[in-house]
Design a protein around this motif. Sequence first.
Motif, short mmCIF file in Angstrom:
data_model
loop_
_atom_site.label_atom_id
_atom_site.label_comp_id
_atom_site.label_asym_id
_atom_site.label_seq_id
_atom_site.Cartn_x
_atom_site.Cartn_y
_atom_site.Cartn_z
N PRO A 213 0.83 -1.22 0.00
CA PRO A 213 0.00 0.00 0.00
C PRO A 213 0.86 1.25 0.00
N VAL A 214 0.38 2.30 -0.63
CA VAL A 214 1.09 3.58 -0.67
C VAL A 214 0.53 4.56 0.35
N SER A 215 -0.66 4.31 0.86
CA SER A 215 -1.27 5.23 1.82
C SER A 215 -0.68 5.01 3.21
N MET A 233 -7.65 0.28 -5.94
CA MET A 233 -7.56 0.00 -7.37
C MET A 233 -6.42 -0.97 -7.66
N ALA A 234 -5.24 -0.73 -7.04
CA ALA A 234 -4.10 -1.60 -7.27
C ALA A 234 -4.40 -3.03 -6.83
N GLU A 235 -5.07 -3.17 -5.69
CA GLU A 235 -5.43 -4.50 -5.20
C GLU A 235 -6.36 -5.21 -6.18
N GLN A 236 -7.35 -4.49 -6.70
CA GLN A 236 -8.29 -5.10 -7.65
C GLN A 236 -7.60 -5.47 -8.96
N VAL A 237 -6.71 -4.59 -9.44
CA VAL A 237 -5.98 -4.89 -10.68
C VAL A 237 -5.09 -6.11 -10.49
N ALA A 238 -4.42 -6.18 -9.34
CA ALA A 238 -3.55 -7.33 -9.07
C ALA A 238 -4.36 -8.62 -9.04
#
Length: 456
Positions: A213-215, A233-238
């Motif tokens: 995570p970046v947050s 979004m990154a989690e869903q794309v992955a």
Amino acid sequence: MGARLLVIMMVVVGLLAAGLGVPLALASAAAAQQDLFTERLIDTIDYASAAERPLTEADTSQLAATLRRYDEVYGDAVLVLDRTGEPVVASRSPAPALDEDARERVTLALARQPSQAYPLIMPWDERPLVLAEPVLVDSEVRGAVVTISSTAAVRAQELRTWSLVATAALLALGSGVLVALPVVRWILRPVRRLDEGTGRVAAAVLAGARPDPVSDNSGPPELRRLSASFDRMAEQVAQAYSAQRAFVADASHQLRNPLTALRLRLSNLQGRVDADAAEDHVAALEEAERLSTLLDGLLALARAERTAPLVPLAVDDGVDDRLEAWRPLAEHSGLELRREGVRGLRAVGPEGAVETVLDAVLDNAVKFTPAGGTVTVRTALHGDLVEVSVQDTGPGLAPDELDRATDRFWRSPARINTEGSGLGLAIAARTVELGGGELLLSSPGGLRVAARLPRA
């Protein structure tokens, strides 16, 4: 972006400092000039009163001594003029000459007009302060008294004031920078983490790993929400990318078992098929073989799309190994397999990248080069890139086909009936891209495929 925010804040601080400092400096200069004007106006009026009797009785000796003493103390010249504007008494000898502005003021004084205040004197304006007051005897103008005062002290004070204002403005800007830097860092921290995390997220997604995570719940609320949305979004794309790749790999793997069984059954029917169905039987075997090749390509592509750590590659070892592996097939096809170029090169890329690329490219070269032709593998150095190229003497590709040759499942219309899946060059291109390089295709009398990887 941080520099732009800092510049904006500095502009605001600068405008604030100018908005406060410039009026203050102007007010201070105007007050100092007004004090000088008032003092010299009082002195001029006093000497105008004192000059009434000397002008009437024509005895100016005592007045001359008074004016000389005044000039010695204050350094300001004083003139007593008659009604024609000619000097009668002067504090200096010879009497100072009057410029056009001074004569205009004398004319106004002889017309019983009071002295007018000067506009604001700038530090670079060296003109003296000239005041003229009428000498009245029984309400009749008999002459005028003129004082010529230096403005050096006022200009020096004004210069000091401007210097203090400029120093205060610079200190304000410096303080603004010290205050703005942590504020800008706080504002941009989520943006910086997003910028740094994008590359890591892309690498993690391609590797099939969960992205970090970046947050970190820092920064303004709007940017915190943006960082949280980016993590989701990154989690869903992955997850989607991993599921897609797993589906391709699993489907290809699971289809191999029934396909193998189908090929065995078709092979067992050899010699047991009626003459009328023999041709269909052979076609079925060919289609089963083609489907097997396609599944192998899909598995290879799935492996190629999974990123791996970049490691140093011994180019010579990979090239020599693949040449030995492909030499028997090349000789069987009547081809000459050559090795040329610089030796001792080392590149950076995924483990086994050189072998993977050469397998895909040599497969095409051996397949499409007619008997008696030559396939040349050459290694070279282009700046900071190591190039491994394969040049054949086959028919090559048309210029409009070179751009599409690395597309998945693409095959040249002229060779549509040739065995293959159309995944070889796509696998090679993807492998090179994961290593930070590029795959270049050209057709200078045959097909030339050059894989370039960063130099180790």
